[in-house]
Write a protein that holds these residues in place. Structure first.
Motif, PDB file in Angstrom:
ATOM      1  N   LYS A  31       0.745  -1.360   0.059  1.00  0.00           N
ATOM      2  CA  LYS A  31       0.018   0.016   0.010  1.00  0.00           C
ATOM      3  C   LYS A  31       0.865   1.353  -0.012  1.00  0.00           C
ATOM      4  O   LYS A  31       1.940   1.252   0.661  1.00  0.00           O
ATOM      5  CB  LYS A  31      -0.945  -0.222   1.120  1.00  0.00           C
ATOM      6  CG  LYS A  31      -1.973  -0.923   1.257  1.00  0.00           C
ATOM      7  CD  LYS A  31      -3.247  -0.751   2.062  1.00  0.00           C
ATOM      8  CE  LYS A  31      -4.123  -1.807   1.974  1.00  0.00           C
ATOM      9  NZ  LYS A  31      -5.270  -1.592   3.202  1.00  0.00           N
ATOM     10  N   PRO A  32       0.361   2.147  -0.818  1.00  0.00           N
ATOM     11  CA  PRO A  32       1.245   3.575  -0.637  1.00  0.00           C
ATOM     12  C   PRO A  32       1.188   4.332   0.638  1.00  0.00           C
ATOM     13  O   PRO A  32       0.347   3.903   1.456  1.00  0.00           O
ATOM     14  CB  PRO A  32       0.492   4.458  -1.741  1.00  0.00           C
ATOM     15  CG  PRO A  32      -0.853   3.755  -1.896  1.00  0.00           C
ATOM     16  CD  PRO A  32      -0.801   2.396  -1.767  1.00  0.00           C
ATOM     17  N   LEU A  33       2.261   5.023   0.819  1.00  0.00           N
ATOM     18  CA  LEU A  33       2.346   5.817   2.140  1.00  0.00           C
ATOM     19  C   LEU A  33       0.919   6.534   2.509  1.00  0.00           C
ATOM     20  O   LEU A  33       0.570   6.654   3.676  1.00  0.00           O
ATOM     21  CB  LEU A  33       3.318   6.708   1.743  1.00  0.00           C
ATOM     22  CG  LEU A  33       3.631   7.450   3.169  1.00  0.00           C
ATOM     23  CD1 LEU A  33       4.208   6.543   4.327  1.00  0.00           C
ATOM     24  CD2 LEU A  33       4.933   8.558   3.193  1.00  0.00           C
ATOM     25  N   LYS A  34       0.219   7.281   1.557  1.00  0.00           N
ATOM     26  CA  LYS A  34      -1.116   8.017   1.842  1.00  0.00           C
ATOM     27  C   LYS A  34      -2.096   6.851   2.301  1.00  0.00           C
ATOM     28  O   LYS A  34      -3.051   7.535   3.091  1.00  0.00           O
ATOM     29  CB  LYS A  34      -1.523   8.598   0.619  1.00  0.00           C
ATOM     30  CG  LYS A  34      -1.938   7.835  -0.534  1.00  0.00           C
ATOM     31  CD  LYS A  34      -2.273   8.631  -1.785  1.00  0.00           C
ATOM     32  CE  LYS A  34      -2.451   7.754  -2.949  1.00  0.00           C
ATOM     33  NZ  LYS A  34      -2.861   8.643  -4.180  1.00  0.00           N
ATOM     34  N   GLU A  35      -1.992   5.670   1.977  1.00  0.00           N
ATOM     35  CA  GLU A  35      -3.082   4.741   2.627  1.00  0.00           C
ATOM     36  C   GLU A  35      -2.626   4.105   3.896  1.00  0.00           C
ATOM     37  O   GLU A  35      -3.383   3.176   4.332  1.00  0.00           O
ATOM     38  CB  GLU A  35      -3.459   3.663   1.493  1.00  0.00           C
ATOM     39  CG  GLU A  35      -3.962   4.257   0.153  1.00  0.00           C
ATOM     40  CD  GLU A  35      -4.151   3.038  -0.760  1.00  0.00           C
ATOM     41  OE1 GLU A  35      -4.364   1.841  -0.282  1.00  0.00           O
ATOM     42  OE2 GLU A  35      -4.382   3.678  -2.102  1.00  0.00           O
ATOM     43  N   SER A  94       2.572   6.809   8.739  1.00  0.00           N
ATOM     44  CA  SER A  94       3.045   7.493   7.672  1.00  0.00           C
ATOM     45  C   SER A  94       3.977   8.633   8.288  1.00  0.00           C
ATOM     46  O   SER A  94       5.055   9.161   7.765  1.00  0.00           O
ATOM     47  CB  SER A  94       2.133   8.074   7.024  1.00  0.00           C
ATOM     48  OG  SER A  94       0.950   8.779   7.778  1.00  0.00           O
ATOM     49  N   ASP A  95       3.584   9.086   9.443  1.00  0.00           N
ATOM     50  CA  ASP A  95       4.504  10.002  10.138  1.00  0.00           C
ATOM     51  C   ASP A  95       5.994   9.470  10.600  1.00  0.00           C
ATOM     52  O   ASP A  95       6.929  10.125  10.540  1.00  0.00           O
ATOM     53  CB  ASP A  95       4.044  10.597  11.219  1.00  0.00           C
ATOM     54  CG  ASP A  95       2.667  11.445  10.949  1.00  0.00           C
ATOM     55  OD1 ASP A  95       2.879  11.953   9.913  1.00  0.00           O
ATOM     56  OD2 ASP A  95       1.964  11.733  11.677  1.00  0.00           O
ATOM     57  N   LEU A  96       5.813   8.307  11.212  1.00  0.00           N
ATOM     58  CA  LEU A  96       7.142   7.635  11.893  1.00  0.00           C
ATOM     59  C   LEU A  96       8.015   7.036  10.586  1.00  0.00           C
ATOM     60  O   LEU A  96       9.174   7.067  11.058  1.00  0.00           O
ATOM     61  CB  LEU A  96       6.945   6.612  12.677  1.00  0.00           C
ATOM     62  CG  LEU A  96       7.741   6.128  13.785  1.00  0.00           C
ATOM     63  CD1 LEU A  96       8.467   7.367  14.500  1.00  0.00           C
ATOM     64  CD2 LEU A  96       7.112   4.997  14.715  1.00  0.00           C
ATOM     65  N   ALA A  97       7.717   6.517   9.602  1.00  0.00           N
ATOM     66  CA  ALA A  97       8.245   5.522   8.864  1.00  0.00           C
ATOM     67  C   ALA A  97       9.659   6.564   8.296  1.00  0.00           C
ATOM     68  O   ALA A  97      10.556   6.237   8.125  1.00  0.00           O
ATOM     69  CB  ALA A  97       7.497   5.051   7.741  1.00  0.00           C
ATOM     70  N   PRO A  98       8.975   7.745   7.631  1.00  0.00           N
ATOM     71  CA  PRO A  98      10.318   8.705   7.149  1.00  0.00           C
ATOM     72  C   PRO A  98      11.320   8.801   8.117  1.00  0.00           C
ATOM     73  O   PRO A  98      12.189   9.170   7.801  1.00  0.00           O
ATOM     74  CB  PRO A  98       9.460   9.829   6.423  1.00  0.00           C
ATOM     75  CG  PRO A  98       8.176   9.984   7.134  1.00  0.00           C
ATOM     76  CD  PRO A  98       7.914   8.475   7.429  1.00  0.00           C
ATOM     77  N   LYS A  99      10.733   9.320   9.115  1.00  0.00           N
ATOM     78  CA  LYS A  99      11.852   9.807  10.467  1.00  0.00           C
ATOM     79  C   LYS A  99      12.641   8.450  10.795  1.00  0.00           C
ATOM     80  O   LYS A  99      14.007   8.858  10.670  1.00  0.00           O
ATOM     81  CB  LYS A  99      10.979  10.167  11.379  1.00  0.00           C
ATOM     82  CG  LYS A  99      10.125  11.473  11.315  1.00  0.00           C
ATOM     83  CD  LYS A  99       9.394  11.557  12.734  1.00  0.00           C
ATOM     84  CE  LYS A  99       8.512  13.010  12.504  1.00  0.00           C
ATOM     85  NZ  LYS A  99       7.866  13.362  13.645  1.00  0.00           N
ATOM     86  N   VAL A 100      12.310   7.401  10.755  1.00  0.00           N
ATOM     87  CA  VAL A 100      13.035   6.370  11.183  1.00  0.00           C
ATOM     88  C   VAL A 100      14.297   6.106  10.144  1.00  0.00           C
ATOM     89  O   VAL A 100      15.277   5.593  10.298  1.00  0.00           O
ATOM     90  CB  VAL A 100      12.235   4.974  11.562  1.00  0.00           C
ATOM     91  CG1 VAL A 100      13.107   3.726  11.676  1.00  0.00           C
ATOM     92  CG2 VAL A 100      11.365   5.312  12.867  1.00  0.00           C
ATOM     93  N   LEU A 101      13.462   5.987   8.784  1.00  0.00           N
ATOM     94  CA  LEU A 101      14.384   5.551   7.691  1.00  0.00           C
ATOM     95  C   LEU A 101      15.400   6.557   7.375  1.00  0.00           C
ATOM     96  O   LEU A 101      16.635   6.308   7.224  1.00  0.00           O
ATOM     97  CB  LEU A 101      13.667   5.490   6.447  1.00  0.00           C
ATOM     98  CG  LEU A 101      14.364   5.052   5.158  1.00  0.00           C
ATOM     99  CD1 LEU A 101      15.128   3.820   5.452  1.00  0.00           C
ATOM    100  CD2 LEU A 101      13.554   4.868   4.071  1.00  0.00           C
ATOM    101  N   SER A 102      15.118   7.875   7.788  1.00  0.00           N
ATOM    102  CA  SER A 102      16.103   8.931   7.562  1.00  0.00           C
ATOM    103  C   SER A 102      16.925   8.837   8.680  1.00  0.00           C
ATOM    104  O   SER A 102      18.396   8.923   8.368  1.00  0.00           O
ATOM    105  CB  SER A 102      15.394  10.254   7.750  1.00  0.00           C
ATOM    106  OG  SER A 102      16.232  11.453   7.658  1.00  0.00           O
TER     107      SER A 102
END
Length: 555
Positions: free
Chosen positions: A311-315, A321-329
């Protein structure tokens, strides 16, 4: 389990895995340094390259796909179906090990029996150890799913300790046994490992039977497969995902151990040269195994539980959706900084490390040059591990099947590059071919991540762009340590070597200070997660204390 709790659990898992990797690497480091002085380089090449390759290939193909599929479906399929599926690794391992053993014994170059006897016994026992190990896979998956992070550390440390003790004792008492020494150590330690897992969970299931309704094992019978009323024996979606991972595992294993396959199949290096290359490989990959592998495993566990596959991030849920980019970064920034540190210091300290580790037999050979190039490879490994762990957790099953076909192309490219580059640069060509392979995989993963987060304001891939101050500190460190190596290392006495090490320590402290002052976001994220982990641990202890107090009052 909430996203914040998943992150705390994944961080805790990574911490304990790093402790495990540190313990196992130290034991392996000492064991290899010991065996280098008692056995020939030919025997070292046969055991550490040929037979270990047989074991690593069979165990990876047998269990990797099942582990990934089962961990992805935790909470989405019944635990009985999960256990039923994971037990299929047993017959699968028999087939895989039978085929590989036949190939290793019949089609690959055999060592001279007058120099290395008992080769067939070694092939049989290393394959047998795989079939023994998969008997503990259902319990391993349950332990991972319920965040039994200490358990894995203890079990893997126990396995390596038993193997090391048996190896050292037999080398000192019966060095003439050769391969049989390592064969006995492999099989006996694996039997002890599996037995320890079953003993632990038998007692654990009995102790918490009436306390934890979520834990799937209520008795010894639940360790094993069984039929379910009105349900299929295994979950169909989970089985399809497993098959996709199985097809991928062949290619991934080839790409991971590619240089050993090329050595083994095409006879490019002698067994003695393979032994030296393996020593350099093990020393160079210390950081990868100690730091990057735990980060990759915990990252995959976190993202696979946080995100809904395909599923895309918006779904996704808002918290996800808030936590995933922070952790990956944060992960990308961390492994980049660690990888650059290893690259900079690896160039100036390779000769000294090999001379201390294996003596002049290693430092006077092509070892230092190999280790310098391997330092570059470690940086590439770090980036590939983090980017791929996210892709494998978020990609759809159809996307996974497409990626399997792309990996086939990577495999062909790696094989061709290995052959060409080794003809041009010798054993260094293996490292260059591996770097090319990893860069291609990174490019594919970066493309997926870019489109996945394209609507995010703070894109995680921006973490790869380091601040100018950080780049300056690494360039300065490289220049200072290079000059220090030229002046004080490495045939100029003990005290000058000590000065060289002290200079490196001072430079490392400088690099850490630069990161502390100029990477505020990363430091804040790490401190926040550490505080949450500490708070969760305190709450868990407080809850246990209250339960004990209530029980004592009732009694």
């Amino acid at each position: 389990m909430k996203a914040s709790q998943l992150l705390v659990g994944a961080a805790k898992s990574a911490s304990y895995n790093m402790i495990l990797q540190l313990t196992t690497r130290i034991l392996t480091f000492v064991l290899n340094a010991f065996t280098l002085r008692y056995i020939s380089h030919d025997l070292l090449g046969v055991v550490n390259v040929r037979l270990t390759l047989l074991y690593s290939t069979s165990i990876f193909i047998t269990r990797e796909a099942f582990n990934r599929a089962c961990l992805s479906h935790v909470g989405k399929a019944s635990w009985t179906q999960v256990i039923n599926l994971i037990w299929l690794t047993v017959p699968f391992s028999v087939v895989v090990c039978g085929i590989l053993s036949f190939i290793w014994s019949s089609y690959l170059q055999r060592p001279d029996p007058s120099i290395i006897p008992y080769y067939d016994i070694g092939v049989f026992t290393f394959a047998l150890s795989t079939m023994i190990e998969v008997l503990a896979q259902p319990l391993w998956v349950i332990g991972q799913s319920f965040m039994f992070v200490k358990l894995r550390v203890l079990m893997d440390s126990f396995l390596l300790s038993v193997k090391s003790i048996i190896t050292v004792v037999l080398i000192l008492c019966k060095p003439q046994l050769g391969i049989i020494i390592f064969s006995l150590a492999q099989v006996v330690s694996m039997l002890a490992y599996v037995l320890a897992y079953y003993i632990y969970f038998a007692f654990y299931a009995k102790r918490i039977r009436k306390k934890n309704d979520d834990f799937p094992l209520k008795g010894i019978r639940d360790f094993f497969p069984k039929f379910i009323k009105n349900k299929h024996f295994i979950n169909y979606d989970q089985a399809l995902l497993t098959w996709s991972f199985i097809k991928q595992s062949f290619l991934k294993q080839f790409l991971t151990e590619g240089e050993k396959y090329v050595m083994t199949i095409f006879k490019i290096l002698s067994f003695a040269d393979q032994g030296i290359y393996d020593v350099v490989h093990n020393l160079g990959s210390l950081a990868a195994r100690f730091i990057f592998c735990p980060i990759e495993e915990s990252g995959y566990l976190f993202f696979s539980r946080l995100l809904q596959r395909g599923k895309p991030l918006k779904e996704q849920a808002n918290e996800s959706s808030d936590l995933a980019p922070k952790v990956l970064s944060a992960l990308l920034k961390s492994v980049t900084l660690i990888g650059l540190t290893i690259l900079v210091y690896g160039y100036s300290y390779s000769f000294l490390a090999l001379d201390i580790y294996g003596g002049s037999a290693l430092s006077a050979s092509a070892g230092p040059m190999l280790l310098r190039w391997y330092s570059l490879y470690v940086l590439v490994i770090a980036l590939n591990g983090v980017t791929e762990c996210f892709v494998f957790a978020a990609i759809s099953q159809k996307g996974l099947d497409r990626y399997n076909r792309i990996m086939l192309l990577f495999s062909v490219t790696f094989l061709a590059a290995s052959w060409i580059l080794t003809q041009m640069f010798g054993s260094v060509g293996f490292i260059l071919a591996n770097c090319l392979n990893m860069l291609l995989r990174i490019a594919h993963s970066v493309r997926f991540i870019w489109y996945y987060f394209e609507q995010t304001s703070d894109h995680p891939l921006r973490a790869l762009l380091l601040r100018p101050e950080i780049i300056f500190s690494f360039l300065l460190t490289f220049a200072v340590t290079y000059l220090s190596g030229s002046m004080f290392c490495c045939d100029q006495g003990v005290w000058k070597r000590v000065i060289h090490v002290v200079v490196g320590g001072a430079c490392l402290l400088t690099n850490l200070l630069f990161v502390w002052f100029f990477e505020k976001d990363l430091i804040h994220f790490i401190r926040t997660q550490y505080s949450q982990q500490k708070q969760t641990s305190q709450q868990s202890k407080s809850t246990k204390t209250k339960i004990r107090n209530q029980k004592s009052k009732k009694s």
